[in-house]
Write an enzyme that holds these catalytic residues in place. Sequence first.
Site, mmCIF file in Angstrom:
data_model
loop_
_atom_site.group_PDB
_atom_site.id
_atom_site.type_symbol
_atom_site.label_atom_id
_atom_site.label_comp_id
_atom_site.label_asym_id
_atom_site.label_seq_id
_atom_site.Cartn_x
_atom_site.Cartn_y
_atom_site.Cartn_z
ATOM 1 N N GLU A 74 -13.763 -29.381 18.189
ATOM 2 C CA GLU A 74 -14.773 -30.406 18.492
ATOM 3 C C GLU A 74 -14.403 -31.146 19.771
ATOM 4 O O GLU A 74 -15.264 -31.436 20.618
ATOM 5 C CB GLU A 74 -14.874 -31.419 17.344
ATOM 6 C CG GLU A 74 -15.347 -30.849 16.017
ATOM 7 C CD GLU A 74 -14.195 -30.372 15.136
ATOM 8 O OE1 GLU A 74 -13.186 -29.867 15.680
ATOM 9 O OE2 GLU A 74 -14.299 -30.495 13.904
ATOM 10 N N ALA A 185 3.283 16.192 2.589
ATOM 11 C CA ALA A 185 4.194 16.367 1.462
ATOM 12 C C ALA A 185 5.634 16.522 1.935
ATOM 13 O O ALA A 185 6.563 15.989 1.323
ATOM 14 C CB ALA A 185 3.760 17.577 0.635
ATOM 15 N N THR A 217 9.254 2.683 3.144
ATOM 16 C CA THR A 217 8.692 2.968 4.466
ATOM 17 C C THR A 217 9.759 2.850 5.549
ATOM 18 O O THR A 217 9.804 3.656 6.488
ATOM 19 C CB THR A 217 7.508 2.011 4.744
ATOM 20 O OG1 THR A 217 6.483 2.300 3.787
ATOM 21 C CG2 THR A 217 6.955 2.183 6.143
ATOM 22 N N ASP A 221 10.182 6.156 7.670
ATOM 23 C CA ASP A 221 9.556 6.176 9.002
ATOM 24 C C ASP A 221 10.293 5.360 10.055
ATOM 25 O O ASP A 221 9.986 5.485 11.244
ATOM 26 C CB ASP A 221 8.121 5.619 8.926
ATOM 27 C CG ASP A 221 7.209 6.475 8.074
ATOM 28 O OD1 ASP A 221 7.587 7.618 7.781
ATOM 29 O OD2 ASP A 221 6.121 5.989 7.714
ATOM 30 N N ARG A 228 2.956 -4.153 20.053
ATOM 31 C CA ARG A 228 3.294 -3.527 21.331
ATOM 32 C C ARG A 228 2.044 -3.236 22.154
ATOM 33 O O ARG A 228 1.825 -3.860 23.182
ATOM 34 C CB ARG A 228 4.089 -2.234 21.107
ATOM 35 C CG ARG A 228 5.460 -2.439 20.481
ATOM 36 C CD ARG A 228 6.249 -1.147 20.407
ATOM 37 N NE ARG A 228 5.503 -0.080 19.737
ATOM 38 C CZ ARG A 228 5.513 0.117 18.414
ATOM 39 N NH1 ARG A 228 6.204 -0.686 17.628
ATOM 40 N NH2 ARG A 228 4.826 1.101 17.872
ATOM 41 N N GLY A 310 4.130 1.784 1.827
ATOM 42 C CA GLY A 310 3.751 3.001 1.133
ATOM 43 C C GLY A 310 3.029 2.691 -0.168
ATOM 44 O O GLY A 310 2.752 1.529 -0.510
ATOM 45 N N GLY A 315 0.806 -0.487 -4.451
ATOM 46 C CA GLY A 315 0.365 -0.481 -5.849
ATOM 47 C C GLY A 315 0.859 -1.698 -6.606
ATOM 48 O O GLY A 315 0.123 -2.291 -7.403
ATOM 49 N N ALA A 316 2.095 -2.104 -6.327
ATOM 50 C CA ALA A 316 2.643 -3.288 -7.002
ATOM 51 C C ALA A 316 1.857 -4.541 -6.604
ATOM 52 O O ALA A 316 1.568 -5.398 -7.440
ATOM 53 C CB ALA A 316 4.126 -3.443 -6.648
HETATM 54 N N1 LIG Z 1 -0.464 5.857 6.012
HETATM 55 C C1 LIG Z 1 -0.042 4.617 5.935
HETATM 56 O O1 LIG Z 1 -0.817 3.675 6.192
HETATM 57 C C2 LIG Z 1 1.359 4.334 5.567
HETATM 58 C C3 LIG Z 1 1.905 3.078 5.794
HETATM 59 C C4 LIG Z 1 3.216 2.862 5.419
HETATM 60 C C5 LIG Z 1 3.927 3.894 4.815
HETATM 61 N N2 LIG Z 1 3.364 5.079 4.608
HETATM 62 C C6 LIG Z 1 4.102 6.184 3.984
HETATM 63 O O2 LIG Z 1 4.578 5.755 2.734
HETATM 64 C C7 LIG Z 1 5.760 6.497 2.437
HETATM 65 C C8 LIG Z 1 6.745 5.576 1.788
HETATM 66 O O3 LIG Z 1 6.208 5.145 0.567
HETATM 67 P P1 LIG Z 1 7.058 4.437 -0.536
HETATM 68 O O4 LIG Z 1 6.130 4.213 -1.668
HETATM 69 O O5 LIG Z 1 8.299 5.178 -0.752
HETATM 70 O O6 LIG Z 1 7.513 3.090 0.207
HETATM 71 P P2 LIG Z 1 7.091 1.564 0.145
HETATM 72 O O7 LIG Z 1 5.966 1.346 -0.793
HETATM 73 O O8 LIG Z 1 6.953 1.079 1.523
HETATM 74 O O9 LIG Z 1 8.417 0.926 -0.451
HETATM 75 C C9 LIG Z 1 8.688 1.082 -1.805
HETATM 76 C C10 LIG Z 1 9.941 0.344 -2.161
HETATM 77 O O10 LIG Z 1 9.752 -1.044 -1.969
HETATM 78 C C11 LIG Z 1 10.692 -1.705 -2.781
HETATM 79 N N3 LIG Z 1 10.086 -2.824 -3.466
HETATM 80 C C12 LIG Z 1 10.478 -4.117 -3.359
HETATM 81 N N4 LIG Z 1 9.783 -4.890 -4.184
HETATM 82 C C13 LIG Z 1 8.930 -4.077 -4.860
HETATM 83 C C14 LIG Z 1 7.996 -4.317 -5.898
HETATM 84 N N5 LIG Z 1 7.778 -5.537 -6.396
HETATM 85 N N6 LIG Z 1 7.309 -3.259 -6.367
HETATM 86 C C15 LIG Z 1 7.491 -2.039 -5.881
HETATM 87 N N7 LIG Z 1 8.395 -1.748 -4.906
HETATM 88 C C16 LIG Z 1 9.108 -2.784 -4.402
HETATM 89 C C17 LIG Z 1 11.189 -0.695 -3.817
HETATM 90 O O11 LIG Z 1 12.539 -0.351 -3.496
HETATM 91 P P3 LIG Z 1 13.724 -1.253 -4.075
HETATM 92 O O12 LIG Z 1 13.508 -1.334 -5.564
HETATM 93 O O13 LIG Z 1 14.943 -0.581 -3.656
HETATM 94 O O14 LIG Z 1 13.549 -2.608 -3.456
HETATM 95 C C18 LIG Z 1 10.304 0.495 -3.589
HETATM 96 O O15 LIG Z 1 10.920 1.712 -3.837
HETATM 97 C C19 LIG Z 1 6.229 7.078 3.731
HETATM 98 O O16 LIG Z 1 6.068 8.474 3.688
HETATM 99 C C20 LIG Z 1 5.330 6.512 4.767
HETATM 100 O O17 LIG Z 1 5.033 7.427 5.775
HETATM 101 C C21 LIG Z 1 2.106 5.332 4.970
#
Ligand SMILES: NC(=O)c1ccc[n+]([C@@H]2O[C@H](COP(=O)([O-])OP(=O)(O)OC[C@H]3O[C@@H](n4cnc5c(N)ncnc54)[C@H](OP(=O)(O)O)[C@@H]3O)[C@@H](O)[C@H]2O)c1
Length: 376
Positions: A74, A185, A217, A221, A228, A310, A315-316
């Site tokens: 404003e 995969a 992740t 990755d 950037r 990921g 999902g969480a």
């Molecule tokens: N296409 C896209 O947009 C995109 C983006 C990002 C990643 N990705 C892909 O996703 C893949 C990785 O997936 P991901 O499922 O393994 O990794 P993520 O979802 O990034 O990380 C999962 C980890 O987060 C930790 N975490 C901490 N607090 C959590 C909670 N409350 N609930 C659940 N997990 C929790 C857990 O490990 P701890 O229990 O050890 O803490 C869990 O194993 C990679 O291949 C990557 O390329 C894709």
Amino acid sequence: LRDDRHVPTQSHSQQPNHHRDELERAAMARAVELAARGLGSASPNPVVGCVLLDAGGRTLGEGWHERAGGPHAEVVALRAAGDASRGATAVVTLEPCNHTGRTGPCSRALLDAGVRRVVYAVPDPHGVAAGGAATLAAAGVEMVSGVGAEPAERVNAAWLHSVRTGRPYVTWKVAATLDGRTAAADRTSRWITGPEARAEVHLLRAQADAVVTGIGTVLADDPQLAVRALPTRGSPLGPVPATVRQPLRVVLDAAGRTPPDARVRDTAAPTLVLTATEVGSGPDGRGVDLDAVLALLHERQVRSVLLECGATLAGAFVDAGLVDRVVAYVAPALLGQGPAALTTRGVGATIGAIRRLVLQDVGLVGADVRLVAALD
Ligand SMILES: NC(=O)c1ccc[n+]([C@@H]2O[C@H](COP(=O)([O-])OP(=O)(O)OC[C@H]3O[C@@H](n4cnc5c(N)ncnc54)[C@H](OP(=O)(O)O)[C@@H]3O)[C@@H](O)[C@H]2O)c1
């Protein structure tokens, strides 16, 4: 408003009201556009836009709130209009403030400038006593609320959500193939979407106060998660910011497995690795406590979170009801295998459990499709 057909020869009071309403709605749409310029820089303050109109509906001045500590929308618009603001109508996306912060109350500035009518979209979420509408009305200013409320709510969703709920607004960004895969995969694929969509993710980062990812992740990755390469043009998500503010990078990593040389730990932006020691474990003992994470971020004045993770962590967040908006980039491609976008326990075991979102926008970004949808 730039259209000469809209310039009436009658005085304000003689105009038919529907014409005035139309001009004010157009000015509100413009004010929302102006407000969006503050995305990424105004936080922890709201984004606000303001347009001052003369009696004939012509624009006298425009303003938006650029950064905390800087002048409110404003005040910027009043300065631009100068003496012409006497008798003007102020069209503003958020109810003018009533409190003396770093810049003084906008209600007072509007009164001092002689503004006669104030049209605002969204009431102050702090409550009736906090906003300036009552003060202005008591001083004889004509007040109109609710004009163009939906887009004004949307542009300021992060701040409004933070004030209303006490936690940041969470946008989950996901890039997937047409068959919902987010990686190959065998983990060989790195980019699913094209360069335009990837540049837009940098815009989302620049708008966010914090970017949150999971340790999965980071280990798969090794992303940097800093801003950037911004796109050259804005999008329905907002304009390209004039100055880039790096978001806080946050890794959710219960057991502290983030490598010391992970890119997320470089000097491009500040980083917070949150382990179970700092924020506690999730409800079933897995991962970290997401409510505690968001409470901690809220305390650090984080109003908006971009979730780039990921399927596990996404999902969480969904299961915990902590995702507010999804920005999905869908590539016209098929993988057939590989991780799905989301791993949840609560959604979709039967068709009755399907989770329907409210579609806000669909657009093309390069060769990919961008979907923006809100969760209840
Ligand atoms: N296409 C896209 O947009 C995109 C983006 C990002 C990643 N990705 C892909 O996703 C893949 C990785 O997936 P991901 O499922 O393994 O990794 P993520 O979802 O990034 O990380 C999962 C980890 O987060 C930790 N975490 C901490 N607090 C959590 C909670 N409350 N609930 C659940 N997990 C929790 C857990 O490990 P701890 O229990 O050890 O803490 C869990 O194993 C990679 O291949 C990557 O390329 C894709």
